[in-house]
Write a protein that holds these residues in place. Sequence first.
Motif, PDB file in Angstrom:
ATOM      1  N   VAL A 107      -1.407 101.222 -80.545  1.00 41.04           N
ATOM      2  CA  VAL A 107      -0.300 101.428 -79.559  1.00 41.04           C
ATOM      3  C   VAL A 107       0.597 102.367 -80.258  1.00 41.04           C
ATOM      4  N   PRO A 108       0.823 103.556 -79.769  1.00 43.13           N
ATOM      5  CA  PRO A 108       1.484 104.602 -80.399  1.00 43.13           C
ATOM      6  C   PRO A 108       3.215 104.139 -80.613  1.00 43.13           C
ATOM      7  N   LYS A 109       3.665 104.285 -81.604  1.00 42.51           N
ATOM      8  CA  LYS A 109       5.099 103.814 -81.965  1.00 42.51           C
ATOM      9  C   LYS A 109       6.032 104.317 -80.799  1.00 42.51           C
ATOM     10  N   GLU A 110       5.819 105.755 -80.452  1.00 42.35           N
ATOM     11  CA  GLU A 110       6.971 106.377 -79.501  1.00 42.35           C
ATOM     12  C   GLU A 110       6.826 105.590 -78.410  1.00 42.35           C
ATOM     13  N   LEU A 111       5.731 105.036 -77.765  1.00 42.61           N
ATOM     14  CA  LEU A 111       5.658 104.425 -76.617  1.00 42.61           C
ATOM     15  C   LEU A 111       6.409 103.036 -76.645  1.00 42.61           C
ATOM     16  N   LEU A 112       6.240 102.316 -77.767  1.00 44.68           N
ATOM     17  CA  LEU A 112       7.108 101.167 -77.956  1.00 44.68           C
ATOM     18  C   LEU A 112       8.539 101.754 -77.909  1.00 44.68           C
ATOM     19  N   LEU A 113       8.796 102.668 -78.638  1.00 44.95           N
ATOM     20  CA  LEU A 113      10.331 102.936 -78.617  1.00 44.95           C
ATOM     21  C   LEU A 113      10.750 103.224 -77.364  1.00 44.95           C
ATOM     22  N   ASP A 114      10.130 103.733 -76.486  1.00 48.81           N
ATOM     23  CA  ASP A 114      10.380 104.101 -75.032  1.00 48.81           C
ATOM     24  C   ASP A 114      10.576 102.935 -74.253  1.00 48.81           C
ATOM     25  N   CYS A 115       9.896 102.005 -74.472  1.00 49.49           N
ATOM     26  CA  CYS A 115      10.172 100.534 -73.650  1.00 49.49           C
ATOM     27  C   CYS A 115      11.470 100.000 -74.239  1.00 49.49           C
ATOM     28  N   ILE A 116      11.578 100.072 -75.663  1.00 44.87           N
ATOM     29  CA  ILE A 116      12.819  99.325 -76.049  1.00 44.87           C
ATOM     30  C   ILE A 116      14.213 100.258 -75.669  1.00 44.87           C
ATOM     31  N   ARG A 117      14.168 101.443 -75.195  1.00 48.89           N
ATOM     32  CA  ARG A 117      15.092 102.557 -75.078  1.00 48.89           C
ATOM     33  C   ARG A 117      15.213 101.935 -73.356  1.00 48.89           C
ATOM     34  N   VAL A 118      14.259 101.570 -72.739  1.00 51.52           N
ATOM     35  CA  VAL A 118      14.484 100.914 -71.206  1.00 51.52           C
ATOM     36  C   VAL A 118      15.191  99.965 -71.213  1.00 51.52           C
ATOM     37  N   ALA A 119      14.814  98.843 -72.339  1.00 53.51           N
ATOM     38  CA  ALA A 119      15.330  97.403 -72.345  1.00 53.51           C
ATOM     39  C   ALA A 119      16.821  97.519 -72.795  1.00 53.51           C
ATOM     40  N   GLN A 120      17.203  98.403 -73.357  1.00 50.15           N
ATOM     41  CA  GLN A 120      18.546  98.619 -73.910  1.00 50.15           C
ATOM     42  C   GLN A 120      19.778  98.839 -72.740  1.00 50.15           C
ATOM     43  N   GLN A 121      19.203  98.947 -71.652  1.00 47.55           N
ATOM     44  CA  GLN A 121      19.845  99.230 -70.737  1.00 47.55           C
ATOM     45  C   GLN A 121      20.450  97.925 -69.863  1.00 47.55           C
ATOM     46  N   ALA A 122      19.892  96.863 -70.353  1.00 48.32           N
ATOM     47  CA  ALA A 122      19.883  95.564 -69.684  1.00 48.32           C
ATOM     48  C   ALA A 122      21.316  94.788 -70.021  1.00 48.32           C
TER      49      ALA A 122
ATOM     50  N   ILE B 163      20.040  88.496 -74.069  1.00 47.83           N
ATOM     51  CA  ILE B 163      18.670  89.073 -74.604  1.00 47.83           C
ATOM     52  C   ILE B 163      17.661  88.777 -73.606  1.00 47.83           C
ATOM     53  N   LEU B 164      17.553  87.773 -72.899  1.00 51.74           N
ATOM     54  CA  LEU B 164      16.224  87.499 -72.119  1.00 51.74           C
ATOM     55  C   LEU B 164      15.951  88.589 -71.082  1.00 51.74           C
ATOM     56  N   PRO B 165      17.271  89.077 -70.191  1.00 53.16           N
ATOM     57  CA  PRO B 165      17.038  90.148 -69.295  1.00 53.16           C
ATOM     58  C   PRO B 165      16.479  91.332 -70.081  1.00 53.16           C
ATOM     59  N   ALA B 166      16.768  91.631 -71.318  1.00 47.16           N
ATOM     60  CA  ALA B 166      16.219  92.990 -72.014  1.00 47.16           C
ATOM     61  C   ALA B 166      14.778  92.522 -72.266  1.00 47.16           C
ATOM     62  N   VAL B 167      14.309  91.559 -72.716  1.00 43.36           N
ATOM     63  CA  VAL B 167      13.122  91.322 -73.011  1.00 43.36           C
ATOM     64  C   VAL B 167      12.063  91.409 -71.797  1.00 43.36           C
ATOM     65  N   TRP B 168      12.592  90.893 -70.609  1.00 41.53           N
ATOM     66  CA  TRP B 168      11.780  91.334 -69.407  1.00 41.53           C
ATOM     67  C   TRP B 168      11.816  92.822 -69.095  1.00 41.53           C
ATOM     68  N   SER B 169      12.825  93.244 -69.186  1.00 44.50           N
ATOM     69  CA  SER B 169      12.919  94.867 -69.110  1.00 44.50           C
ATOM     70  C   SER B 169      11.872  95.561 -69.881  1.00 44.50           C
ATOM     71  N   PHE B 170      11.658  95.105 -71.279  1.00 42.60           N
ATOM     72  CA  PHE B 170      10.899  95.600 -72.135  1.00 42.60           C
ATOM     73  C   PHE B 170       9.496  95.544 -71.544  1.00 42.60           C
ATOM     74  N   MET B 171       9.118  93.887 -70.973  1.00 47.97           N
ATOM     75  CA  MET B 171       7.872  94.104 -70.402  1.00 47.97           C
ATOM     76  C   MET B 171       7.515  94.656 -69.304  1.00 47.97           C
ATOM     77  N   LEU B 172       8.292  94.916 -68.495  1.00 44.51           N
ATOM     78  CA  LEU B 172       8.243  95.836 -67.298  1.00 44.51           C
ATOM     79  C   LEU B 172       8.052  97.059 -67.649  1.00 44.51           C
ATOM     80  N   ALA B 173       8.719  97.646 -68.574  1.00 41.68           N
ATOM     81  CA  ALA B 173       8.602  99.264 -69.198  1.00 41.68           C
ATOM     82  C   ALA B 173       7.117  99.298 -69.604  1.00 41.68           C
TER      83      ALA B 173
END
Length: 216
Positions: free
Chosen positions: A26-41, A137-147
Amino acid sequence: MDVAVTDHLLTTTRSVRKRLDLSRPVPKELLLDCIRVAQQAPTGGNRQGWHWLVVTDPAKREALADLYREAAGGYFEARLAALAEATGPQAQTARVYDSALYLRDHLHEVPVHVVPCLAGRVDGQPNGVAAGFYGSILPAVWSFMLAARARGLGTVWTSLHLGREQDAAEILGIPDDVSQVALIPVAYFTGTDFRPVERPPVEQIVSWDVWSDAGR
Ligand SMILES: Cc1cc2nc3c(=O)[nH]c(=O)nc-3n(C[C@H](O)[C@H](O)[C@H](O)COP(=O)(O)O)c2cc1C
């Protein structure tokens, strides 16, 4: 916003275990993208305080998987045996345990383990404090999973390793005043899509204005 697309994402993001592609990095940049999305929680009082530990090192994943296996022990086998003759919703639960057993035995092979962490501890504190803390933190984790899902990545929320949280903290160098809240295995999923699962009619779990035991 396209409601149909949003609802599809929300109703079909499943726990992925047997359909994790264990051979595809899994490319690191893709994981960072998901975490960027999660940061909006949202977080209580805009505290944020998140730290996402992304574990790709094979030796560390092996060590975490060992902890997970030890924490799980024979629990899944016992639950499966108890549900051997199950039908209806219980049969759905039996499938979850079968899938969980598979993950227990393959966790070390999953290419990425994400351990979301939050600064602070609420050990032994009242419910309001604990709710505010974990709710931050739990909403952010779910956002990460959705992203992740939207990008072709499968995930599954797991909490079993927290039975050995201190040991995991030592493996990962996590300070004592930081809480781990989950371990999310991440990999590309195989197959094309996922379906909603059977849930009880919504009326069974809703009361209007005063508590009702209708669905219990
Ligand atoms: C707080 C929490 C803890 C969970 N812990 C585990 C776990 O340790 N191991 C596991 O395989 N699944 C775990 N799950 C996943 C659930 O088993 C799964 O969400 C549930 O069976 C429903 O399946 P679905 O997500 O595909 O609808 C956990 C889920 C949540 C929300």
